[in-house]
Design an enzyme around this catalytic site. Structure first.
Site, PDB file in Angstrom:
ATOM      1  N   HIS A  74      -0.799   0.528  -1.285  1.00  0.00           N
ATOM      2  CA  HIS A  74       0.331   1.149  -0.589  1.00  0.00           C
ATOM      3  C   HIS A  74       1.593   0.363  -0.979  1.00  0.00           C
ATOM      4  CE1 HIS A  74      -2.969   2.440   2.363  1.00  0.00           C
ATOM      5  NE2 HIS A  74      -2.612   3.489   1.640  1.00  0.00           N
ATOM      6  N   GLU A  77       3.546  -2.403   1.166  1.00  0.00           N
ATOM      7  CA  GLU A  77       2.820  -3.493   1.827  1.00  0.00           C
ATOM      8  C   GLU A  77       2.998  -4.757   0.998  1.00  0.00           C
ATOM      9  OE1 GLU A  77      -0.170  -0.317   3.946  1.00  0.00           O
ATOM     10  OE2 GLU A  77      -1.044  -1.842   2.648  1.00  0.00           O
ATOM     11  N   HIS A 175      -3.950  -5.514   2.004  1.00  0.00           N
ATOM     12  CA  HIS A 175      -2.975  -4.597   2.615  1.00  0.00           C
ATOM     13  C   HIS A 175      -2.226  -5.309   3.735  1.00  0.00           C
ATOM     14  CE1 HIS A 175      -4.606  -0.603   1.141  1.00  0.00           C
ATOM     15  NE2 HIS A 175      -5.519  -1.452   0.729  1.00  0.00           N
ATOM     16  N   GLU A 239      -6.488  -6.403   5.962  1.00  0.00           N
ATOM     17  CA  GLU A 239      -5.159  -6.156   6.545  1.00  0.00           C
ATOM     18  C   GLU A 239      -4.603  -7.501   6.998  1.00  0.00           C
ATOM     19  OE1 GLU A 239      -3.724  -3.182   6.654  1.00  0.00           O
ATOM     20  OE2 GLU A 239      -5.396  -1.806   6.299  1.00  0.00           O
TER      21      GLU A 239
HETATM   22 ZN   LIG Z   1      -2.403  -0.271   3.132  1.00  0.00          ZN
END
Ligand SMILES: [Zn+2]
Length: 355
Positions: A74, A77, A175, A239
């Site tokens: 993404h 990020e 991420h 994350e």
């Molecule tokens: Zn992500």
């Protein structure tokens, strides 16, 4: 490299070795890497650049791990992108000596340049062949082409050596979450089809500052599931914190992960503590709530953190007359997002479990 062969390629190699700015060149001058490039650093580490944002390092006498670090799947990020950019720069400059074969993937370069999550489609829903499924309106777009290219890079990296039981395949897909999280850092462990969960990997994640693990209960089209399922890699969607613009991350928040990743890459002792169940919050998926109509609405505020818990019967979302409710006390929400495409996941709910 010798000064007498000043081709554009050798100039490019000189610039890379001097400044290590592989990501910046990939973002700003991607055509530089239209032709694959292979060269060797003075310490003997071989560098292979397959495409913009795709670079691998093979040290002399490499160890028994094949490590993939992906970031920017993404584009907005930024913290893990900046961490990986730093590792690549340090490797070029000889400040980080890698001990294992290592592949860096900087995922969505156009989205990074735009400061957005994606251009046309969520790249992390396009793996395991989803990029080529026939959806006419998305026949080809940059994310679909990239997903295919990233899959190929992982396949080439893992399979160019004969598969040996003694070699360990790792893939950390890094991420940051859109929302704040009650549990600031967490990892999604892709569905293993019965292969046991690896506690040593959880110990590594814990040392990275990640004590919250979400066990996925089914096959998905994420990048980490692809590596896990196709190549039996120990793979995770990690994350690491909250989305911030480039240059605005408080890197102190990522210090533990940074320390552990540098130890891993350079072959140092990881100094992991023994596994204790009490160190972790482990969840399994309870409900996958997909958005089926344009009037889908969350029943809680946009700023509700990931892993907020609800009581049995609490309303989670509505879609016209349809209601989605919490099924049991302590059920928590993850990744709520009403702005997904129709048919895609708008909320995941999870409940505590043990392994
Ligand atoms: Zn992500």
């Amino acid at each position: 490299m010798s000064a007498s062969t000043e081709t554009p390629q050798s100039q490019l190699i000189q610039e890379l070795v001097q400044y290590g700015d592989f990501l910046q060149l990939s973002r700003n001058q991607p055509t530089y890497f239209d032709i694959p490039l292979t060269f060797t650093l003075t310490n003997g580490t071989q560098v292979d650049i397959a495409a913009p944002g795709i670079i691998s390092f093979t040290p002399l006498g490499f160890g028994d791990k094949d490590i993939v670090l992906s970031s920017g799947i993404h584009g907005n990020e930024t913290a893990p992108i900046e961490m990986c950019e730093h590792y690549v720069r340090d490797i070029f400059r000889g400040e980080l000596i890698v001990a294992h074969r290592l592949l860096f993937l900087f995922g969505n370069l156009p989205a990074m340049n735009k400061g957005s999550r994606f251009i046309e489609e969520n790249l992390n829903r396009l793996f395991s062949g989803a990029h080529s499924q026939d959806v006419p309106e998305h026949a080809v777009n940059s994310e679909r082409l990239r997903a295919k290219e990233l899959e190929q890079a992982v396949a080439d990296f893992y399979t160019c050596l004969p598969s040996q039981p003694s070699r360990q395949r790792l893939h950390y897909d890094l991420h940051t979450a859109i929302k704040p999280s009650k549990n600031d850092k967490f990892a999604v462990y892709p569905f293993r089809h019965g292969r046991p969960w690896n506690k040593q990997q959880l110990q590594f994640l814990l040392a990275c500052g990640i004590n919250t693990i979400l066990l996925s209960g089914s096959a998905t089209t994420t990048f980490s599931y692809y590596s896990s399922n196709q190549f039996s890699a120990e793979a995770f969607t990690v994350e690491l914190g909250k989305v911030m613009p480039f240059g605005q991350n408080d890197m102190r928040q990522f210090a533990a992960a940074d320390t552990m990743l540098r130890r891993l890459l350079s072959g140092q002792d990881l100094q992991l503590k023994p596994y204790e169940a009490g160190d972790f919050l482990i969840y399994q998926v309870n409900q996958v709530i997909n958005k089926l109509a344009d009037n889908f609405k969350l029943a809680f505020g946009d700023d509700e953190p990931n892993f907020s818990t609800f009581k049995q019967g609490d309303l989670l979302a509505t879609e016209g007359d349809r209601e989605y409710r919490c099924q049991q006390d302590g059920e928590a929400i993850v990744f709520p997002n009403a702005n997904v495409a129709l048919g895609q996941r708008a909320i995941l709910t999870v409940i505590p479990t043990t392994i």
